[in-house]
Scaffold this active site. Structure first.
Site, mmCIF file in Angstrom:
data_model
loop_
_atom_site.group_PDB
_atom_site.id
_atom_site.type_symbol
_atom_site.label_atom_id
_atom_site.label_comp_id
_atom_site.label_asym_id
_atom_site.label_seq_id
_atom_site.Cartn_x
_atom_site.Cartn_y
_atom_site.Cartn_z
ATOM 1 N N GLN A 524 12.834 24.135 4.403
ATOM 2 C CA GLN A 524 14.490 24.511 4.360
ATOM 3 C C GLN A 524 15.015 24.147 2.967
ATOM 4 O O GLN A 524 14.906 23.128 2.280
ATOM 5 C CB GLN A 524 15.019 23.722 5.243
ATOM 6 C CG GLN A 524 16.553 24.041 5.540
ATOM 7 C CD GLN A 524 17.132 23.040 6.641
ATOM 8 O OE1 GLN A 524 16.838 21.861 6.648
ATOM 9 N NE2 GLN A 524 18.333 23.487 7.315
ATOM 10 N N GLY A 525 15.711 25.289 2.504
ATOM 11 C CA GLY A 525 16.539 25.117 1.283
ATOM 12 C C GLY A 525 17.967 25.333 1.375
ATOM 13 O O GLY A 525 18.776 26.301 1.459
ATOM 14 N N TYR A 526 18.794 24.352 1.861
ATOM 15 C CA TYR A 526 19.883 24.250 2.094
ATOM 16 C C TYR A 526 20.750 23.547 0.896
ATOM 17 O O TYR A 526 21.567 23.796 0.163
ATOM 18 C CB TYR A 526 20.437 23.617 3.480
ATOM 19 C CG TYR A 526 20.385 24.770 4.679
ATOM 20 C CD1 TYR A 526 19.888 26.007 4.643
ATOM 21 C CD2 TYR A 526 21.364 24.372 5.712
ATOM 22 C CE1 TYR A 526 19.897 26.955 5.429
ATOM 23 C CE2 TYR A 526 21.308 25.246 6.771
ATOM 24 C CZ TYR A 526 20.448 26.402 6.740
ATOM 25 O OH TYR A 526 20.831 27.597 7.586
ATOM 26 N N SER A 527 20.397 22.223 0.919
ATOM 27 C CA SER A 527 21.261 21.142 0.379
ATOM 28 C C SER A 527 21.049 21.414 -1.368
ATOM 29 O O SER A 527 19.874 21.903 -1.659
ATOM 30 C CB SER A 527 20.830 19.757 0.391
ATOM 31 O OG SER A 527 21.270 19.394 1.611
ATOM 32 N N GLU A 646 18.812 22.619 14.113
ATOM 33 C CA GLU A 646 18.394 21.495 13.409
ATOM 34 C C GLU A 646 19.081 20.435 14.019
ATOM 35 O O GLU A 646 18.248 19.300 14.326
ATOM 36 C CB GLU A 646 19.067 21.501 11.977
ATOM 37 C CG GLU A 646 18.601 20.509 11.210
ATOM 38 C CD GLU A 646 19.120 20.305 9.826
ATOM 39 O OE1 GLU A 646 18.135 20.098 8.921
ATOM 40 O OE2 GLU A 646 20.266 20.808 9.556
ATOM 41 N N ASN A 771 25.953 11.377 9.746
ATOM 42 C CA ASN A 771 26.522 10.914 11.169
ATOM 43 C C ASN A 771 28.087 10.811 10.697
ATOM 44 O O ASN A 771 28.896 11.254 11.918
ATOM 45 C CB ASN A 771 26.137 9.789 11.615
ATOM 46 C CG ASN A 771 24.480 9.876 12.444
ATOM 47 O OD1 ASN A 771 23.936 10.994 12.058
ATOM 48 N ND2 ASN A 771 24.236 8.736 12.793
ATOM 49 N N GLU A 772 28.564 10.469 9.676
ATOM 50 C CA GLU A 772 30.018 10.479 9.453
ATOM 51 C C GLU A 772 30.601 11.840 9.441
ATOM 52 O O GLU A 772 31.669 12.121 10.003
ATOM 53 C CB GLU A 772 30.450 9.840 8.050
ATOM 54 C CG GLU A 772 30.335 8.457 8.144
ATOM 55 C CD GLU A 772 28.790 7.813 8.233
ATOM 56 O OE1 GLU A 772 28.513 6.869 8.993
ATOM 57 O OE2 GLU A 772 27.910 8.654 7.897
#
Length: 787
Positions: A524-527, A646, A771-772
């Site tokens: 996966q290439g997101y960040s 996800e 999670n924040e």
């Protein structure tokens, strides 16, 4: 509404019917001023309680669980639970749980002539029998020990009753008592009318304005007709009634918790400090989100328990399920009550605030019929007994590639999966402490592929198993309990389901079979370095171009935190295709072959020392135009859908089940279950994982129905990763000095790593959106708190 009205349903009800019942119940409690009547009971000793019960009787609710032959509504537990949940939302003062729940359940279960006569009086509202079963504080056992009866001299069939009972509701309002006692050989159930000589009643004021009675029976002489039942039938009926009552109590607790959350949200939206609504303060938002998460998990648990309770469970299994849901709903309601008061500030601490009524009602309910710790302990004992008696049978037969999995009994399905793992899974790969690489897992991936089991959640039409949600949970549990490592599976769990929903027919035909066969391994290439949680801030650019080979994109930029990119040969990624548009509107979704010239991959070592993440650099990389998924500049819609996949994947119980299994292995080896403190903590974590499975099932059913996942799916990721972390922390603590040892160790002949779950769970609370950030999403998009 005529007696019975919309509530005359003799079987488990569908969603629409349950919703209609809930709305009708809520309407009644609003019209009858239930909250005001609860306040009057708190403030006025002479408040008229009979009027409210007469109105309840007109609706037929005293007999909601009684059979039609007794004039009742013949509801199943799910229907009655909706009435009790609505009662909890309005702190209704009537003794619905004590009388229409416990007493009616017991009498209906007995079915003897004496019990039927009492039930008929209860159904009409003319009698309020109270169940007197408890003999010592904190005891959940339905077996009478100290309170006994013996034959009455000179009266054939008559008995003398001697002993004490505690916490008998509804106190002074009871017409008499259904008393469990110990006979010569077994339990006896007796009817003792109010006013019977030898009965001493001490009324105990309760914090919610109600009353309980402590009863003492001194040689109480009872006629033969007072004996309603005896022997195993009496004991069985009492255990069933108490377990079912504890499930209904869970529904009332859940309703009260949900009402407190709603009141708190309304207050935070309108109360202003420092020139802005206090609901805009992130600290308060996150407190509300945690209330919401606990209540949603409790709702999912209640739904699951109500579904299985209607399947004719054994009394042991029913008690286990009752303890499971009661522990969860009680904990959620208590947390909601305490947080609500805190977030209301000073006004929440006053008697005039309605919140005080809910706070006290929850305190009362949480102490009656067993508290959280008692139910956790009982579930641990009963669930342990159940596990010891299941799984002994072995699978005999072939392993089918496809089947109507929904019709296969779960126990049979589990035996099949377990046998397959025993025969086919490489023993040296059990309980790996690191994220498995493709070189390690390739043969196992191909084994599952050849069997047709590589994609358990995909529809069968696309080559998957098409498992229904309950079998998918069983599949996950069996693999985790056996110690099966996770193969590189981004193709199976992410891009495959996305292409099934959003890809073209040509893309599905080109990519899906190659995912199933293992020919294509995806990452996966997101960040990006400055676009993590703020994903829409990505800068990797893809410019449309055309040459002799056709239309394509030229990609330049960098991705980071790309899991196992060094093992993959394909990447799905978000790229910017319009720099002038708003951030979310200029993004597209591309599929790229990592073997294309211009791509460089650099591994990054994690906190655990493993090269699990990578940087991926793109330097004038050519991507065919047909690899665009969805519309040009429409990638944000695709991205949100994929984020949903996800989050449901990250919210699966897999990691927590694995960690809990590792903790159980260590505990058994070191005999830690003999330590009551450890046993209690393990029991609580076990229920956290079990109830995570219930929440996961609900979202998995949404995916299976082909519907978009709601924003509330973020709660799943939070609960799963934080449960995983709690288990990891206890594992390190239980490991003593082993918690400082680096690398793999050996336990019972298998690989074991004390630190792996804690370190892995630390990452789980970060990746996929911290999670924040997930709490921010829930606060804004689900709870509608101000920005």
């Amino acid at each position: 509404m005529p007696p019975g009205g919309a509530f005359c349903h003799a079987a488990a009800m569908d969603f629409e019917s349950l919703s209609a019942m809930r709305e009708a119940a809520l309407d009644y409690f609003v019209r009858s001023r239930a909250i005001q009547r609860r306040r009057e009971r708190m403030e006025q000793a002479d408040a008229d309680e009979a009027h409210g019960w007469r109105a309840i009787a007109e609706l037929g609710w005293p007999g909601m669980l009684a059979p039609e032959s007794a004039g009742g509504l013949a509801l199943e537990l799910d229907g009655a639970a909706e009435i009790l949940r609505a009662a909890g939302e309005h702190v209704a003062p009537e003794p619905l749980l004590a009388v229409a729940g416990l007493s009616a359940l017991l009498l209906a279960r007995l079915g003897t002539p004496g019990a039927n006569a009492l039930l008929a009086e209860l159904v009409t509202g003319r009698s309020l029998p109270a169940l007197a079963w408890q003999e010592s504080a904190g005891d959940l056992s339905a077996v009478p020990l100290a309170c006994g009866c013996e034959p009455r001299p000179g009266h054939i069939g008559g008995v003398l009753l001697q002993g004490e009972k505690l916490m008998v509701l509804p106190g002074a309002g009871a017409s008499g008592w259904l008393v469990s006692a110990r006979g010569d050989d077994d339990a006896v159930l007796l009817w003792v009318p109010r006013g019977t000589e030898g009965v001493t009643e001490a009324l105990v004021p309760l914090v919610d304005g109600g009353q309980a009675s402590n009863l003492r029976f001194e040689q109480v002489a009872l006629p033969p007709e007072a004996v309603l039942a005896e022997g195993p039938a009496a004991q069985d009926a009492l255990r069933h009634a108490l377990a079912a009552g504890q499930i209904l109590q869970s529904a009332e607790l859940l309703g009260a918790g949900q009402a407190m959350l709603a009141q708190t949200l309304a207050y935070l939206r309108t109360r202003s400090q420092f020139g802005k609504p206090i609901g805009s303060f992130q600290a308060l938002q996150h407190r509300c989100v945690d209330m919401f998460i606990h209540l949603e998990v409790a709702q999912a648990t209640l739904n699951e328990v109500l579904a299985v309770a209607g399947q004719g469970l054994t009394v042991d299994r029913l008690e286990a399920e009752a303890s499971r849901v009661n522990a969860r709903c009680t904990a959620a309601a208590l947390q909601a009550s305490r947080t609500s008061v805190q977030l209301h500030g000073a006004i929440g601490y006053t008697q005039e605030c309605d919140l005080s009524l809910f706070y006290k009602r929850v305190l009362c309910l949480s102490a009656w019929l067993g508290n959280v710790s008692a139910h956790q302990r009982r579930h641990a004992v009963l669930a342990g007994d159940a596990e010891a008696t299941t799984g002994a049978a072995t699978w005999k037969g072939e392993f089918p590639r496809t089947a109507d999995w929904s019709t296969m009994p779960e126990a049979e399905f589990r035996r099949m999966v377990h046998a397959f793992l025993q025969q086919r899974y490489p023993q040296q790969l059990r309980y790996l402490s690191h994220r498995a690489r493709w070189s390690e897992m390739r043969e196992w991936y191909l084994t599952l592929s050849a069997q047709g089991w590589i994609a358990p959640a995909w529809p069968q039409a696309h080559g998957g198993m098409g498992l229904p949600a309950d079998k998918l949970i069983a599949w996950i549990e069996e693999l985790e309990q056996y110690g099966v490592a996770r193969a590189p599976d981004q193709g199976i769990v992410m891009i495959g389901p996305l292409l099934i929903q959003h890809g073209t027919t040509e893309q599905q035909q080109r990519f899906l079979p190659r995912i199933l066969s293992g020919e294509h391994v995806w990452c996966q290439g997101y960040s990006e370095p400055n676009a993590g949680s703020d994903l829409a801030g990505l800068r990797t650019e893809a410019l449309p171009a055309r040459d002799a080979q056709g239309d394509h994109f030229v990609v330049n930029g960098q991705k980071i935190w790309t899991t196992l990119a060094q093992d993959a040969n394909h990447i799905f990624m978000l790229v910017r295709t319009d720099k002038e548009a708003r951030k979310q509107e200029g993004i597209s979704f591309l599929l790229c072959d990592l073997r294309t010239p211009g791509i460089t991959i650099r591994p990054i070592r994690t906190l655990a020392g493993e090269p699990e993440f990578c940087e991926v650099f793109f330097d004038n990389v050519r991507v065919p135009a047909e690899n665009l998924v969805g519309k040009l500049h429409g990638g944000w819609t695709i991205a949100k859908a994929l984020l949903g996949f996800e989050r449901i994947f990250l919210g699966s119980p897999k990691q927590s089940q694995y960690a809990l299994g590792q903790l159980a292995r260590l505990a058994q080896a070191r005999r830690l279950f003999a330590d009551p403190v450890f046993a209690q903590r393990f029991a609580a974590l076990r229920l956290d994982v079990l109830d995570l499975s219930a929440a996961y099932t609900g979202f998995a059913n949404i995916v299976r129905a082909g519907k978009p996942l709601p924003a509330s799916v973020s709660l799943l990721k939070i609960w799963a990763s934080e449960t995983y972390h709690r288990i990891g922390a206890l594992l390190v603590e239980a490991g003593d000095e082993q918690g400082a040892v680096a690398g793999d160790q050996v336990l019972d002949g298998q690989t074991f790593n004390v630190l792996a779950p804690l370190i892995g769970s630390t990452a789980a609370m970060i990746y996929g959106g911290t999670n924040e950030i997930q709490r921010n999403i829930l606060a804004r998009q689900v709870l509608d708190l101000p920005a």
